[in-house]
Each structure stands twice: as structure tokens, then as C-alpha cells.
Design a protein around this motif. Sequence first.
Motif, PDB file in Angstrom:
ATOM      1  N   TYR A  50       0.845  -1.180   0.000  1.00 47.27           N
ATOM      2  CA  TYR A  50       0.000   0.000   0.000  1.00 47.27           C
ATOM      3  C   TYR A  50       0.892   1.245   0.000  1.00 47.27           C
ATOM      4  N   LYS A  51       0.326   2.368  -0.416  1.00 42.77           N
ATOM      5  CA  LYS A  51       1.105   3.606  -0.479  1.00 42.77           C
ATOM      6  C   LYS A  51       0.200   4.796  -0.210  1.00 42.77           C
ATOM      7  N   VAL A  52       0.848   5.895   0.154  1.00 45.70           N
ATOM      8  CA  VAL A  52       0.172   7.163   0.412  1.00 45.70           C
ATOM      9  C   VAL A  52       0.622   8.155  -0.653  1.00 45.70           C
ATOM     10  N   THR A  53      -0.315   8.728  -1.376  1.00 50.36           N
ATOM     11  CA  THR A  53      -0.014   9.744  -2.386  1.00 50.36           C
ATOM     12  C   THR A  53      -0.833  10.993  -2.085  1.00 50.36           C
ATOM     13  N   TYR A  54      -0.485  12.084  -2.770  1.00 51.51           N
ATOM     14  CA  TYR A  54      -1.208  13.331  -2.526  1.00 51.51           C
ATOM     15  C   TYR A  54      -1.174  14.184  -3.775  1.00 51.51           C
ATOM     16  N   LYS A  55      -2.131  15.095  -3.851  1.00 55.34           N
ATOM     17  CA  LYS A  55      -2.177  16.121  -4.888  1.00 55.34           C
ATOM     18  C   LYS A  55      -2.219  17.467  -4.200  1.00 55.34           C
ATOM     19  N   PRO A  56      -1.192  18.320  -4.381  1.00 53.55           N
ATOM     20  CA  PRO A  56      -1.181  19.608  -3.676  1.00 53.55           C
ATOM     21  C   PRO A  56      -2.275  20.528  -4.170  1.00 53.55           C
ATOM     22  N   GLY A  57      -2.788  21.325  -3.255  1.00 52.37           N
ATOM     23  CA  GLY A  57      -3.792  22.318  -3.612  1.00 52.37           C
ATOM     24  C   GLY A  57      -3.138  23.570  -4.179  1.00 52.37           C
ATOM     25  N   ASN A  58      -3.954  24.497  -4.616  1.00 48.16           N
ATOM     26  CA  ASN A  58      -3.460  25.732  -5.217  1.00 48.16           C
ATOM     27  C   ASN A  58      -3.891  26.925  -4.373  1.00 48.16           C
ATOM     28  N   ASN A  59      -2.893  27.739  -3.960  1.00 44.24           N
ATOM     29  CA  ASN A  59      -3.171  28.962  -3.207  1.00 44.24           C
ATOM     30  C   ASN A  59      -3.984  28.677  -1.941  1.00 44.24           C
ATOM     31  N   GLY A  60      -3.480  27.801  -1.122  1.00 36.52           N
ATOM     32  CA  GLY A  60      -4.114  27.538   0.160  1.00 36.52           C
ATOM     33  C   GLY A  60      -5.257  26.548   0.129  1.00 36.52           C
ATOM     34  N   GLU A  61      -5.565  25.943  -1.013  1.00 30.93           N
ATOM     35  CA  GLU A  61      -6.631  24.945  -1.074  1.00 30.93           C
ATOM     36  C   GLU A  61      -6.184  23.659  -0.383  1.00 30.93           C
ATOM     37  N   PRO A  62      -7.142  22.835   0.078  1.00 31.56           N
ATOM     38  CA  PRO A  62      -6.768  21.591   0.770  1.00 31.56           C
ATOM     39  C   PRO A  62      -5.998  20.629  -0.131  1.00 31.56           C
ATOM     40  N   ILE A  63      -5.182  19.811   0.502  1.00 26.87           N
ATOM     41  CA  ILE A  63      -4.442  18.755  -0.190  1.00 26.87           C
ATOM     42  C   ILE A  63      -5.297  17.493  -0.216  1.00 26.87           C
ATOM     43  N   THR A  64      -5.380  16.853  -1.360  1.00 24.76           N
ATOM     44  CA  THR A  64      -6.102  15.589  -1.482  1.00 24.76           C
ATOM     45  C   THR A  64      -5.134  14.443  -1.244  1.00 24.76           C
ATOM     46  N   VAL A  65      -5.335  13.698  -0.165  1.00 23.74           N
ATOM     47  CA  VAL A  65      -4.474  12.578   0.202  1.00 23.74           C
ATOM     48  C   VAL A  65      -5.178  11.284  -0.196  1.00 23.74           C
ATOM     49  N   SER A  66      -4.456  10.387  -0.832  1.00 18.27           N
ATOM     50  CA  SER A  66      -5.021   9.123  -1.303  1.00 18.27           C
ATOM     51  C   SER A  66      -4.277   7.964  -0.658  1.00 18.27           C
ATOM     52  N   LEU A  67      -5.029   6.993  -0.176  1.00 16.36           N
ATOM     53  CA  LEU A  67      -4.485   5.729   0.317  1.00 16.36           C
ATOM     54  C   LEU A  67      -4.801   4.671  -0.728  1.00 16.36           C
ATOM     55  N   GLU A  68      -3.781   4.098  -1.341  1.00 16.05           N
ATOM     56  CA  GLU A  68      -3.970   3.191  -2.463  1.00 16.05           C
ATOM     57  C   GLU A  68      -3.327   1.844  -2.162  1.00 16.05           C
ATOM     58  N   SER A  69      -3.874   0.821  -2.780  1.00 15.43           N
ATOM     59  CA  SER A  69      -3.326  -0.530  -2.645  1.00 15.43           C
ATOM     60  C   SER A  69      -2.814  -1.014  -3.991  1.00 15.43           C
ATOM     61  N   ASN A  70      -1.827  -1.892  -3.949  1.00 19.57           N
ATOM     62  CA  ASN A  70      -1.325  -2.500  -5.172  1.00 19.57           C
ATOM     63  C   ASN A  70      -2.342  -3.485  -5.735  1.00 19.57           C
ATOM     64  N   PRO A  71      -2.261  -3.796  -7.005  1.00 14.26           N
ATOM     65  CA  PRO A  71      -3.208  -4.764  -7.585  1.00 14.26           C
ATOM     66  C   PRO A  71      -3.172  -6.094  -6.842  1.00 14.26           C
ATOM     67  N   GLY A  72      -4.351  -6.637  -6.584  1.00 16.92           N
ATOM     68  CA  GLY A  72      -4.466  -7.912  -5.888  1.00 16.92           C
ATOM     69  C   GLY A  72      -4.517  -7.794  -4.373  1.00 16.92           C
ATOM     70  N   HIS A  73      -4.485  -6.581  -3.843  1.00 15.20           N
ATOM     71  CA  HIS A  73      -4.524  -6.382  -2.395  1.00 15.20           C
ATOM     72  C   HIS A  73      -5.664  -5.433  -2.037  1.00 15.20           C
ATOM     73  N   LYS A  74      -6.230  -5.629  -0.866  1.00 14.31           N
ATOM     74  CA  LYS A  74      -7.247  -4.758  -0.297  1.00 14.31           C
ATOM     75  C   LYS A  74      -6.960  -4.570   1.185  1.00 14.31           C
ATOM     76  N   PHE A  75      -7.261  -3.400   1.691  1.00 20.18           N
ATOM     77  CA  PHE A  75      -7.097  -3.153   3.122  1.00 20.18           C
ATOM     78  C   PHE A  75      -8.474  -2.935   3.749  1.00 20.18           C
ATOM     79  N   SER A  76      -8.691  -3.576   4.888  1.00 22.81           N
ATOM     80  CA  SER A  76      -9.978  -3.476   5.580  1.00 22.81           C
ATOM     81  C   SER A  76     -10.024  -2.324   6.561  1.00 22.81           C
ATOM     82  N   GLY A  77      -8.868  -1.882   7.039  1.00 24.37           N
ATOM     83  CA  GLY A  77      -8.830  -0.775   7.984  1.00 24.37           C
ATOM     84  C   GLY A  77      -7.600   0.079   7.762  1.00 24.37           C
TER      85      GLY A  77
END
Length: 459
Positions: A50-77
Motif C-alpha cells: 500500500y502507499k500514500v499519495t497526494y495532490k497539492p492544492g493551489n493557493n491555500g486549497e486543501p491537499i487531497t491525500v489518497s491511500l492506495e493498494s497495489n493490484p491484488g490487495h485490499k485493506f480493511s482498515g
Amino acid sequence: MCVWILIGLCIITKVHGYSDGDFPQSCDSLLPEHRRSGVNILPQNTKPPYKVTYKPGNNGEPITVSLESNPGHKFSGFMLEARETQRVDEGPPVGRFISLQPDTRLLTCSLSADSAVSNRYSAGKTLIRVNWTAEGAELDITFRATFVESYAKFWERVDRKVTIQTTTPPPTTQPSTAEPSTAKPSTANPSTVKPSTAKPSTAELSTTNSSPVTTSISSSTTQNTQRPDALGLKREGTVQMSLDILFVGVKMELPNIITITITNSLFSRGLIKVSNILCSLLSMAVEISAPILFCANDSCTVTLIALMCVVIVINFMDLVIVSLPIGPSHELKDICDLAAKVCSVIHMVFTIAALFVAVLEIDDCRNNRKDFWLLKVMTAFTVWICLFLIWTFVVSIHRNEILGRNKTGSSKWREQGKKNKLSAAEVIVTAVSVILIMGTLSFTVTVIAGIFLAKQTCA
């Protein structure tokens, strides 16, 4: 018996539950604290899928943080926090998270509201998105997450470092003012090449600065279009359940009105039987469609589906009872009437419970839960249903005494020759039954309107 009761109470005192999803003991370590044979289960020491990625906001906008899993894996919590990079191991969480999906829950850690986020349901997930805002501070932060794949398998300290800059770079405003002054010298004096060479650099700078704006807007629009689609099926199922409560209320009170207002006992009995069967069939139709809509949604909860399954079973039993060909003089008539009434009461209780759970889940799409008036309406609706059931219980037990009827179905006012006038008790029973039906109808319409209002607000 008393000894066993005391033993059971002692066991209950050792149980710790966190029904609101707030785990204060995990705020510092971000560990689920799962145990086996009294020993804490250790996290995995392999590379997390699993990995943590993000997309920065523009001029003080919130950052979108994504929790992603590799193919074939799922996380329950999972559990996610943002900490200062220099104090990532011992510092408190910073900033504030904003929920974007119904299967996330905001937590309060270190007395800071919404400083952490965790899962609401244990269903397998491949992608989770949340927004994070630094609340005006410029910090070097690290997003730290814990991924739980199963009870005995989880990964900790999945970090992602990022530098937040909330100040706006000034070069974007200078090219617009410099263009008119530099255009003329470039044509008059061929030797002045420097301003002309500076133009492309400023143009490139402006284009590069504008590109994050377009990408951030597109990403925000995709998130806004995904959220109503994800919750739309759940809202439709909630509307079905509110209609189910209305049908059950009509089935419970309509026989009182028919029995009192229609003097022909044979016709009234037939009309009551037909109305009961019709209301049961309508309830069955909406009860079957509601779980289908819930299961079609990815964030479907086991509790909600379980409640709806119980409602369907109870309604089926009620439908079988009211459909039995039992006459008024049959020895099982009173038992069947009592059984049908009990089924209706249980039906109403489980339906209002399922509706309350569904409304709470719809409420999660809003950031400020205290201002969501639909929760207040549902609380008042629950109180109204309690009064409804109390009235049904009293009338069922003391029906003959209230209406002045004997076992053969005759009444005192009929014996006295008052065939064209209702007694005071019958007028009261009829009026209360009409008020209960109209009140249930009003609450149902209000709940449906609140659901569609929440749909527009969450969109």
C-alpha cells in the motif's frame, strides 16, 4: 442464578467498546492493538503493498491525500495522520482532515478535532481519498498511515513526506505589466535582445503556474461528481424505508377507522383483510428493493442489511397470518389477530432503527453534523413512533372496554337504539387513528425532503 448474574456483570465491566470510532489509545502509535492469547500482534516487517499519495492544492486549497493498494490487495482498515517531519515519531498530529467518502471517520487526537482519519466499515478497500488542510501554517509535514489487511496482518509507518507552501509566488503578476513596455523597444532597437528573451521565460512561467490550477480544478470536479453517485443508491434505499414505515402505520390504524365508521360488519371485515394484505405487499416491495440498492453501493453496512433482512422476515410472517382464511367465529381468530399485531409492532421497531442508521450514514457526507436538521427530524420521528406503538398496545389490550363491546361484537349504544351516532369513545379512537396516520405521513414526507436536501448539499 444470582452468582451467574454477578459473574456476567464482572465480565461486562472488562469489555471496552468504541462505538463512535474514536480510539484514543492509537493516536500516538497508529497501531490497531490486536491481541492473540493476551499478546499484541506485531506489524509486518516486509514492504507494504500500500502507499500514500497526494495532490497539492493551489493557493491555500486543501491537499487531497489518497491511500492506495497495489493490484491484488485490499485493506480493511486504516488510520492516517499528518505530523511535522522533524517530530514525526513523537509529535502530535497537525492540520485538519475533511472527509470525502462515507466509509471514513474523522477522529479527535491530542484534543484536536478531525486531526486523524480512520475507516468506518471493515469492507475491503483499494482507494480512500480525504482532504487535509494545514490551517494557514507553512510546515514540512509527513503523512503517516497504518494499513490493516486482516486481524493479524497489518503494516505501520507508511510515510509520505511533503512540503506545504501557502504563499503565492509573485512572478505571475509581473509579465502582464511588463509586456506593453517591452514590446516597443524590441521593434525599435534591434540590439536590445534581453527583453525579448525574457518574454518567453515569463510566458513559460505563467503557463507552468496555470497548469496546477487546471489540474486541481479537474480533480476537485471529479471528486464532486463521484460522491453523489456513490451515495445516490443509499439515498434511494433510505426513501424506500421511509415509505415502508408509512405503509406499516396505515396497516396498523386503518382497521380501527374501518371497524368504527362502517356499520356492515361483513363488509368491514373484508375491507380490513384486503387493506392489510395490500399494505403488506407494498411494504414487501419496498423492503426488497431497499437492500438491493444498499448492496449495489460499495459502502454498504452489515448492520443495515441485517436490519432489513429481519424486517423482510417479520413482514412475510405478518403477510401469511393476515392471508389465512379464518372467519370471525374461528377459535384461532383472536390468536391470529394478536400475532399479526405483534408482527406489525416488531416490524415498525426494526424499520425505524434501519432508517435511523441509514440517515446517520447519509449525514457523514456533510462536514458539520450539528447543522444537519434531518437528524433532529429523525429523533422526533422516533419519539412519534414510540407514542404510536404505545397507543397500539393500549388499544389492543383494552379495545372492548374503550369501545364498550362484548365478545359478540355488539356495542352498548347499539343495544340502546342509537344506530346513527358514534359514541364518544369511538370518536376519540377514530380521531387518534387519523392523527397518527397523518402524522406518520408528514414525518415521511419531511424525511424524504431532507434526504433530497442532503443530496444537493453533498453534491
